[in-house]
Design a protein around this motif. Structure first.
Motif, mmCIF file in Angstrom:
data_model
loop_
_atom_site.group_PDB
_atom_site.id
_atom_site.type_symbol
_atom_site.label_atom_id
_atom_site.label_comp_id
_atom_site.label_asym_id
_atom_site.label_seq_id
_atom_site.Cartn_x
_atom_site.Cartn_y
_atom_site.Cartn_z
ATOM 1 N N MET A 63 0.843 -1.211 0.000
ATOM 2 C CA MET A 63 0.000 0.000 0.000
ATOM 3 C C MET A 63 0.867 1.247 0.000
ATOM 4 N N ARG A 64 1.903 1.228 0.826
ATOM 5 C CA ARG A 64 2.779 2.413 0.901
ATOM 6 C C ARG A 64 3.500 2.642 -0.418
ATOM 7 N N HIS A 65 3.875 1.548 -1.072
ATOM 8 C CA HIS A 65 4.544 1.672 -2.367
ATOM 9 C C HIS A 65 3.602 2.334 -3.380
ATOM 10 N N LEU A 66 2.336 1.920 -3.333
ATOM 11 C CA LEU A 66 1.349 2.527 -4.239
ATOM 12 C C LEU A 66 1.175 4.005 -3.916
ATOM 13 N N PHE A 67 1.051 4.318 -2.615
ATOM 14 C CA PHE A 67 0.888 5.722 -2.214
ATOM 15 C C PHE A 67 2.074 6.552 -2.712
ATOM 16 N N ASP A 68 3.313 6.040 -2.520
ATOM 17 C CA ASP A 68 4.500 6.775 -2.969
ATOM 18 C C ASP A 68 4.470 6.960 -4.484
ATOM 19 N N THR A 69 4.049 5.907 -5.197
ATOM 20 C CA THR A 69 4.051 5.951 -6.667
ATOM 21 C C THR A 69 3.093 7.014 -7.195
ATOM 22 N N VAL A 70 1.929 7.151 -6.552
ATOM 23 C CA VAL A 70 0.937 8.098 -7.079
ATOM 24 C C VAL A 70 0.956 9.436 -6.329
ATOM 25 N N GLY A 71 1.862 9.575 -5.339
ATOM 26 C CA GLY A 71 1.996 10.853 -4.641
ATOM 27 C C GLY A 71 0.887 11.120 -3.636
ATOM 28 N N TYR A 72 0.397 10.065 -2.982
ATOM 29 C CA TYR A 72 -0.644 10.225 -1.953
ATOM 30 C C TYR A 72 0.006 10.059 -0.595
ATOM 31 N N SER A 73 -0.351 10.911 0.369
ATOM 32 C CA SER A 73 0.201 10.684 1.706
ATOM 33 C C SER A 73 -0.928 10.353 2.670
ATOM 34 N N GLY A 74 -0.677 9.362 3.508
ATOM 35 C CA GLY A 74 -1.702 8.946 4.458
ATOM 36 C C GLY A 74 -1.344 7.583 5.009
ATOM 37 N N ALA A 75 -2.169 7.133 5.965
ATOM 38 C CA ALA A 75 -1.977 5.804 6.557
ATOM 39 C C ALA A 75 -3.335 5.110 6.544
ATOM 40 N N ALA A 76 -3.350 3.852 6.969
ATOM 41 C CA ALA A 76 -4.608 3.095 6.928
ATOM 42 C C ALA A 76 -4.615 2.028 8.003
ATOM 43 N N SER A 77 -5.813 1.639 8.442
ATOM 44 C CA SER A 77 -5.940 0.433 9.265
ATOM 45 C C SER A 77 -6.340 -0.696 8.317
ATOM 46 N N VAL A 78 -5.615 -1.811 8.447
ATOM 47 C CA VAL A 78 -5.720 -2.906 7.474
ATOM 48 C C VAL A 78 -6.184 -4.168 8.192
ATOM 49 N N ARG A 79 -7.105 -4.923 7.567
ATOM 50 C CA ARG A 79 -7.520 -6.229 8.087
ATOM 51 C C ARG A 79 -7.315 -7.287 6.995
ATOM 52 N N CYS A 80 -6.740 -8.406 7.392
ATOM 53 C CA CYS A 80 -6.467 -9.490 6.434
ATOM 54 C C CYS A 80 -7.180 -10.743 6.928
ATOM 55 N N GLU A 81 -8.062 -11.298 6.097
ATOM 56 C CA GLU A 81 -8.667 -12.617 6.386
ATOM 57 C C GLU A 81 -8.010 -13.578 5.413
ATOM 58 N N ASN A 82 -7.027 -14.315 5.905
ATOM 59 C CA ASN A 82 -6.185 -15.101 5.005
ATOM 60 C C ASN A 82 -6.651 -16.548 4.878
ATOM 61 N N GLY A 83 -6.981 -16.941 3.651
ATOM 62 C CA GLY A 83 -7.307 -18.339 3.379
ATOM 63 C C GLY A 83 -6.156 -19.090 2.735
ATOM 64 N N ILE A 84 -5.120 -18.369 2.286
ATOM 65 C CA ILE A 84 -4.028 -19.000 1.538
ATOM 66 C C ILE A 84 -2.887 -19.359 2.504
ATOM 67 N N PRO A 85 -2.521 -20.640 2.584
ATOM 68 C CA PRO A 85 -1.405 -21.023 3.462
ATOM 69 C C PRO A 85 -0.130 -20.255 3.090
ATOM 70 N N VAL A 86 0.670 -19.943 4.097
ATOM 71 C CA VAL A 86 1.835 -19.070 3.897
ATOM 72 C C VAL A 86 3.097 -19.894 3.630
#
Ligand code: HSE
Length: 298
Positions: A63-86
């Motif tokens: 997300m931060r890489h995308l923000f840097d790429t498009v020139g957006y500044s900000g933060a976010a609260s993120v939730r991940c519901e993971n079904g894919i084994p790591v």
């Protein structure tokens, strides 16, 4: 506003398509984010006790890489519901990267085309095959000419996979380090022919071509010592009815191919194959359909 995306698991290589072929599978991570004062991450499901929840988390980094790429500044609260084994060769890191980029794109309002999301994801992942299938779904073929490219091909006929999931993880870095710098002309020619057969078989829905194409000499022979039970696992899948079995990505998971008239028929057959081989030591065996949609926004 809450951004929500669903990203499929993926299997890269498919035998002879090293760093080129990808197949999306109907098993998903779901990611949500909202703009916030500071970065936070909550994880449920696969990897909830192992994955980072600080700014080193893969979804946040993307997300931060995308923000840097498009020139957006900000933060976010993120939730991940993971079904894919790591760390098992089912594209969990590709899913996190693609999910993070799409969440970032939605929050920044940048509306980047999917091709740009794929390019950014390839740079972050270091190879394009998993991220191509995660972004576009179906069967994908990648190539590089300075920039990464992907062609999505609609698999002809019905497909499903039998997954023999290893109990243990294997890092892609370790599996890539096991590869030699060069291979013989004979092995390169052998594998190029098999890759062509496999792509033709998947596109045309020809199980005879797929069965002949699921053989590799570029990476699997050099990785097998990292997974001592690999021969027995392949044999069990094929004896139970899969038309061929390959390492899923860099392994250690093994993927058995099943084909039929329709995806539903193929999944029914994959369930029967999985039931027959459920007894493998050190592996959890289950059936998955293929995903034809790629990452979706909800
Ligand atoms: N093509 C990559 C490799 C896939 O085989 O190293 C890793 O998931």
């Amino acid at each position: 506003m809450t951004a929500r995306v669903r990203v499929p698991a993926t299997s890269a290589n498919l035998g002879p398509g090293y760093d080129a072929f990808g197949l999306a599978l109907a098993l998903y991570d779901v990611f949500e984010a909202e703009p916030a004062e500071r970065w936070t991450v909550e994880i449920t499901g696969e990897g909830e006790d192992a994955l980072r929840t600080d700014e080193g988390n893969e979804v946040v980094r993307s997300m931060r890489h995308l923000f840097d790429t498009v020139g957006y500044s900000g933060a976010a609260s993120v939730r991940c519901e993971n079904g894919i084994p790591v760390g098992r060769g089912l594209g969990s890191s590709a899913a996190a990267i693609v999910g993070g980029l799409l969440l970032g794109d939605l929050i920044a309002g940048s509306e980047l085309p999917r091709e740009r999301i794929f390019e950014l994801a390839s740079e972050l992942e270091g190879h394009p095959d998993n991220v191509a299938a995660a972004v576009f779904g179906g069967f994908t073929v990648c190539w590089q000419d300075g920039a990464p490219h992907a062609a999505r091909v609609e698999p002809g006929g019905g497909f499903a996979a039998v997954i023999a999931l290893s109990d243990t993880a294997l890092s892609t870095t370790e599996a890539r380090d096991a590869l030699p710098d060069t291979v013989s002309h004979v092995d390169a020619a052998f594998t190029a022919g098999r890759a062509g057969l496999l792509a033709a078989g998947i596109t045309l829905g020809r199980s005879d071509l797929v069965a002949a194409g699921l053989v590799d000499r570029l990476h699997e022979p050099f990785r097998e010592h990292l997974m001592p039970d690999i021969g027995a696992t392949r044999d069990a899948l094929v004896s139970a009815g899969a038309i061929g079995a390959v390492l899923s990505g860099a392994g250690p998971t093994v993927l058995g191919f099943v084909m039929a008239e329709s995806d539903d028929d193929a999944l029914d057959e994959a369930l029967r194959v999985a039931t027959r081989v459920a007894e493998l030591r050190g592996r959890h065996v289950f059936a998955l359909g293929i995903d034809r949609d790629g990452a979706t926004i909800h």
